[in-house]
Design a protein around this motif. Structure first.
Motif, PDB file in Angstrom:
ATOM      1  N   LEU A 202       0.846  -1.110   0.017  1.00 15.17           N
ATOM      2  CA  LEU A 202       0.076   0.052  -0.065  1.00 15.17           C
ATOM      3  C   LEU A 202       0.939   1.198  -0.146  1.00 15.17           C
ATOM      4  CD1 LEU A 202      -2.793   1.223  -0.098  1.00 15.17           C
ATOM      5  CD2 LEU A 202      -2.789   1.107   2.618  1.00 15.17           C
ATOM      6  N   GLU A 203       1.805   1.270   0.873  1.00 16.99           N
ATOM      7  CA  GLU A 203       2.752   2.393   0.867  1.00 16.99           C
ATOM      8  C   GLU A 203       3.482   2.677  -0.489  1.00 16.99           C
ATOM      9  OE1 GLU A 203       2.487   0.147   3.284  1.00 16.99           O
ATOM     10  OE2 GLU A 203       2.735   0.699   5.161  1.00 16.99           O
ATOM     11  N   ALA A 204       3.924   1.451  -1.118  1.00 14.89           N
ATOM     12  CA  ALA A 204       4.856   1.515  -2.262  1.00 14.89           C
ATOM     13  C   ALA A 204       3.742   2.371  -3.335  1.00 14.89           C
ATOM     14  CB  ALA A 204       5.256   0.179  -2.703  1.00 14.89           C
ATOM     15  N   TYR A 205       2.424   1.780  -3.323  1.00 17.84           N
ATOM     16  CA  TYR A 205       1.505   2.261  -4.607  1.00 17.84           C
ATOM     17  C   TYR A 205       1.436   3.710  -4.223  1.00 17.84           C
ATOM     18  CZ  TYR A 205       0.708  -2.572  -5.767  1.00 17.84           C
ATOM     19  OH  TYR A 205       1.170  -3.890  -6.205  1.00 17.84           O
ATOM     20  N   ILE A 206       0.998   4.014  -3.007  1.00 17.88           N
ATOM     21  CA  ILE A 206       0.844   5.545  -2.648  1.00 17.88           C
ATOM     22  C   ILE A 206       1.965   6.497  -3.077  1.00 17.88           C
ATOM     23  CG2 ILE A 206       0.793   7.491  -1.056  1.00 17.88           C
ATOM     24  CD1 ILE A 206      -0.775   5.204   1.029  1.00 17.88           C
ATOM     25  N   ASP A 207       3.194   5.783  -2.796  1.00 16.67           N
ATOM     26  CA  ASP A 207       4.491   6.521  -3.417  1.00 16.67           C
ATOM     27  C   ASP A 207       4.520   6.721  -4.999  1.00 16.67           C
ATOM     28  OD1 ASP A 207       5.749   7.274  -1.090  1.00 16.67           O
ATOM     29  OD2 ASP A 207       6.390   5.290  -0.755  1.00 16.67           O
ATOM     30  N   ILE A 208       4.279   5.785  -5.442  1.00 12.80           N
ATOM     31  CA  ILE A 208       4.196   5.882  -7.033  1.00 12.80           C
ATOM     32  C   ILE A 208       3.115   6.695  -7.481  1.00 12.80           C
ATOM     33  CG2 ILE A 208       3.687   4.260  -9.157  1.00 12.80           C
ATOM     34  CD1 ILE A 208       4.509   1.662  -7.462  1.00 12.80           C
ATOM     35  N   PHE A 209       2.098   6.418  -6.958  1.00 16.26           N
ATOM     36  CA  PHE A 209       0.965   7.669  -7.087  1.00 16.26           C
ATOM     37  C   PHE A 209       1.493   8.954  -7.146  1.00 16.26           C
ATOM     38  CE2 PHE A 209      -3.669   7.722  -7.212  1.00 16.26           C
ATOM     39  CZ  PHE A 209      -4.307   6.740  -7.535  1.00 16.26           C
ATOM     40  N   ILE A 210       2.043   9.156  -6.167  1.00 12.70           N
ATOM     41  CA  ILE A 210       2.252  10.767  -5.788  1.00 12.70           C
ATOM     42  C   ILE A 210       3.440  11.037  -6.925  1.00 12.70           C
ATOM     43  CG2 ILE A 210       3.715  12.411  -4.061  1.00 12.70           C
ATOM     44  CD1 ILE A 210       2.352  10.621  -1.755  1.00 12.70           C
ATOM     45  N   VAL A 211       4.555  10.080  -7.120  1.00  7.82           N
ATOM     46  CA  VAL A 211       5.577  10.397  -8.081  1.00  7.82           C
ATOM     47  C   VAL A 211       5.017  10.679  -9.309  1.00  7.82           C
ATOM     48  CG1 VAL A 211       7.747   9.557  -9.391  1.00  7.82           C
ATOM     49  CG2 VAL A 211       7.497   9.336  -6.555  1.00  7.82           C
ATOM     50  N   TYR A 212       4.082   9.918 -10.139  1.00  6.43           N
ATOM     51  CA  TYR A 212       3.483  10.195 -11.248  1.00  6.43           C
ATOM     52  C   TYR A 212       2.923  11.301 -11.366  1.00  6.43           C
ATOM     53  CZ  TYR A 212       4.781   5.384 -13.180  1.00  6.43           C
ATOM     54  OH  TYR A 212       5.547   4.642 -13.642  1.00  6.43           O
ATOM     55  N   MET A 213       2.145  11.662 -10.283  1.00  4.92           N
ATOM     56  CA  MET A 213       1.020  12.776 -10.083  1.00  4.92           C
ATOM     57  C   MET A 213       2.065  14.153 -10.305  1.00  4.92           C
ATOM     58  SD  MET A 213      -1.936  12.977  -7.954  1.00  4.92           S
ATOM     59  CE  MET A 213      -1.321  13.978  -6.402  1.00  4.92           C
ATOM     60  N   ILE A 214       3.115  14.133  -9.489  1.00  6.72           N
ATOM     61  CA  ILE A 214       3.913  15.230  -9.624  1.00  6.72           C
ATOM     62  C   ILE A 214       4.572  15.558 -10.868  1.00  6.72           C
ATOM     63  CG2 ILE A 214       6.137  16.096  -8.672  1.00  6.72           C
ATOM     64  CD1 ILE A 214       5.701  14.970  -6.101  1.00  6.72           C
ATOM     65  N   LEU A 215       5.120  14.503 -11.609  1.00  7.25           N
ATOM     66  CA  LEU A 215       5.664  14.213 -12.828  1.00  7.25           C
ATOM     67  C   LEU A 215       4.786  14.829 -13.987  1.00  7.25           C
ATOM     68  CD1 LEU A 215       8.500  13.612 -13.726  1.00  7.25           C
ATOM     69  CD2 LEU A 215       7.490  11.190 -14.200  1.00  7.25           C
ATOM     70  N   CYS A 216       3.588  14.342 -13.794  1.00  4.22           N
ATOM     71  CA  CYS A 216       2.452  14.780 -14.956  1.00  4.22           C
ATOM     72  C   CYS A 216       2.073  16.235 -14.520  1.00  4.22           C
ATOM     73  CB  CYS A 216       1.365  13.779 -15.023  1.00  4.22           C
ATOM     74  SG  CYS A 216       1.805  12.394 -15.369  1.00  4.22           S
ATOM     75  N   MET A 217       2.144  16.825 -13.335  1.00  2.00           N
ATOM     76  CA  MET A 217       1.715  18.073 -13.387  1.00  2.00           C
ATOM     77  C   MET A 217       3.000  18.828 -13.721  1.00  2.00           C
ATOM     78  SD  MET A 217      -0.339  17.856  -9.695  1.00  2.00           S
ATOM     79  CE  MET A 217      -0.303  19.445  -8.800  1.00  2.00           C
ATOM     80  N   ILE A 218       4.026  18.739 -13.398  1.00  2.00           N
ATOM     81  CA  ILE A 218       5.157  19.566 -13.847  1.00  2.00           C
ATOM     82  C   ILE A 218       5.191  19.573 -15.516  1.00  2.00           C
ATOM     83  CG2 ILE A 218       7.636  19.826 -14.187  1.00  2.00           C
ATOM     84  CD1 ILE A 218       7.897  18.280 -11.538  1.00  2.00           C
ATOM     85  N   VAL A 219       4.925  18.434 -16.169  1.00  5.15           N
ATOM     86  CA  VAL A 219       4.765  18.254 -17.828  1.00  5.15           C
ATOM     87  C   VAL A 219       3.672  19.042 -18.177  1.00  5.15           C
ATOM     88  CG1 VAL A 219       4.272  16.987 -19.656  1.00  5.15           C
ATOM     89  CG2 VAL A 219       5.986  15.916 -17.728  1.00  5.15           C
TER      90      VAL A 219
END
Lengths: 238, 251
Positions: A202-219
């Motif tokens: 669960l923790e890993a998935y939350i982290d993955i979530f956040i990383v993609y979200m930040i990445l996509c928002m920057i793009v």
């Protein structure tokens, strides 16, 4: 299992593990885009100008890519490419261990194959919004077709294409998460591997979530800036 | 200077041009009149290769070409001797007025930027747009856009400027400013081939008027020949329709 619902310490540590996959994810995105952009544009032209055989080929190619799940495309290409390479290598007597090829190369091929098809449709619709008169005017002042496209048609077409290009890029970034299926050392795979140790999925998935979200928002933000710059001429005020 | 012979053009089964001959000398202002669908615009577009004619030849100064089979090189060299003013202006939307005018000079004719911008500025001054160098087409009125279109053509210093119904898309109150600019450049000795519905312009400015109908030239001559003493019934019928009242007294 820990008494608390979420292991905060693991959550924080793994966030950085996931983050360390960003360079690979971005590399695959940038390289695949760089390959897919010219191919997609060229194939879009064959559709618009109804070039006999290529037009038909492009139609089939686009339908195929759009009509099949990316994960299946990955599995198919990942199995087919080594077979083809084996054939070629045997014929030309090249001694190269095919099964040691870095999955990065497969990722480039698979994701540019996929993205080019999406871009065909992005460019096709954008090209249609540029009035035929623009090309005629360029011809009339003595520009060649290549010059007309470079200086007049493409800059205008890009403005319309921008929102869809942004979507395509973001979809591609997210799709690189499927790279875990071919052991690509990207965000998802790295976080999942970390989670395997203590079953902290669960923790890993939350982290993955956040990383993609930040990445996509920057793009998304970068695309918006670029779009604004490109469309200066449209919203210039008197 | 420009001579077109036996030009034919069909779109599908619809034959638009059925063998038109045309001769234009340096300094001529030739106006083509005719009902819509008579092939006027197609004729103009074939001269500039915006459409490929099915048959016909053109001699343009020292260049002789077959209109159907002209090579890319011939097409480009004829386009560099001509300029085109479009009904819908067709200014480059992504470029300012000044860049619009300079584009053909810098890219098409490989002129140094500095020189191209000087020529472009004086062309824009000539059409009364000295204030609008840096405006984008979206910031200009129709009349202003068409004047930029004319400046773009003039700046190229072509042997001939082709005008395709330059005032047809304009609001009535903006027609005058564009016609005035066209009169001015005609006075300077520019060779012009003009498709228009502006009878006043044809009468006052043209030295030769061509009446087309059904893909052929029905009648041609001086403005006096066409407007005062037309020989063909088709010409008379057309003039009666476009110049009601005025014309009936002259029969």
């Amino acid at each position: 299992m820990d008494s608390s619902f979420i292991n905060i310490e693991f959550l924080i540590d793994t966030f950085f593990v996931a983050l360390s996959g960003v360079p690979i994810a971005l590399l695959v995105t940038v390289v695949s885009m760089a390959i897919a952009l010219p191919i997609g544009f060229f194939l879009a032209l064959t559709r618009i100008n109804e070039i006999p055989v290529l037009n038909w080929f492009t139609k089939v190619y686009v339908s195929f890519v759009r009509g099949t799940p990316v994960i299946i495309q990955i599995f198919v290409l990942y199995s087919v490419i080594p077979l083809i390479l084996t054939g070629i290598f045997e014929k030309y007597k090249i001694d190269y261990p095919i099964y040691e090829i870095n999955p990065l190369w497969y990722a480039f091929v698979i994701f540019s194959f996929n993205t080019a098809a999406i871009l065909v449709e992005v460019f096709r619709s954008a090209l249609k919004t540029v009035n035929q008169g623009q090309l005629e005017a360029a011809y009339s002042v003595g520009l060649t077709t290549a010059q007309s496209y470079r200086r007049i048609i493409i800059p205008q077409m890009l403005v319309t294409a921008m929102p869809n290009l942004c979507t395509a890029t973001i979809n591609l970034i997210k799709a690189t998460s499927l790279g875990y299926a071919i052991s690509l050392q990207e965000i998802t795979l790295k976080a999942k591997v970390a989670a395997n140790v203590g079953y902290n999925y669960l923790e890993a998935y939350i982290d993955i979530f956040i990383v993609y979200m930040i990445l996509c928002m920057i793009v998304e933000y970068l695309f918006k800036l670029f779009e604004k710059r490109l469309s200066r001429y449209k919203y210039a005020t008197a | 200077m420009l001579e077109i012979k036996n030009i034919h053009k069909s779109f599908g089964k619809n034959e638009i041009l059925k063998g038109v001959d045309l001769k234009i000398d340096k300094g001529d202002v030739v106006v083509i009149l005719g009902p819509s669908g008579s092939g006027k615009t197609t004729l103009l577009r074939c001269i500039n290769f915006l459409e490929r004619a099915d048959q016909g030849t053109a001699s343009f100064g020292e260049i002789n070409v077959d209109l159907k089979g002209a090579s890319k090189k011939d097409v480009l060299s004829i386009r560099k001797k001509t300029a085109f003013v479009f009904q819908n202006y067709n200014l480059f939307n992504n470029k300012t007025a000044l860049e619009n005018v300079a584009e053909g000079l810098i890219i098409g004719r490989k002129m140094p930027k500095q020189q191209a911008y000087e020529i472009s500025k004086s062309a824009l001054d000539k059409v009364g747009l000295s204030e609008k160098y840096d405006s984008y087409p979206s910031q200009l009125s129709g009349g202003q856009q068409q004047r930029v279109g004319i400046a773009r053509a003039v700046a190229l210093n072509p042997d001939i400027i082709l005008f395709d119904e330059p005032t047809s898309a304009l609001d009535p109150e903006l027609v005058g400013e564009v016609l005035q600019v066209m009169k001015d450049i005609a006075k300077e000795g520019t060779t012009m081939l003009v498709v228009t519905h502006e009878m006043g312009f044809a009468k006052d400015v043209a030295n030769k008027v061509i009446f087309m109908d059904g893909g052929v030239i029905v009648e041609e001559g001086s403005p006096h020949d066409i407007f005062v003493t037309p020989k063909e019934e088709r010409t008379r019928r057309f003039l009666r329709r476009v110049l009601p009242g005025e014309y009936e007294f002259e029969i």
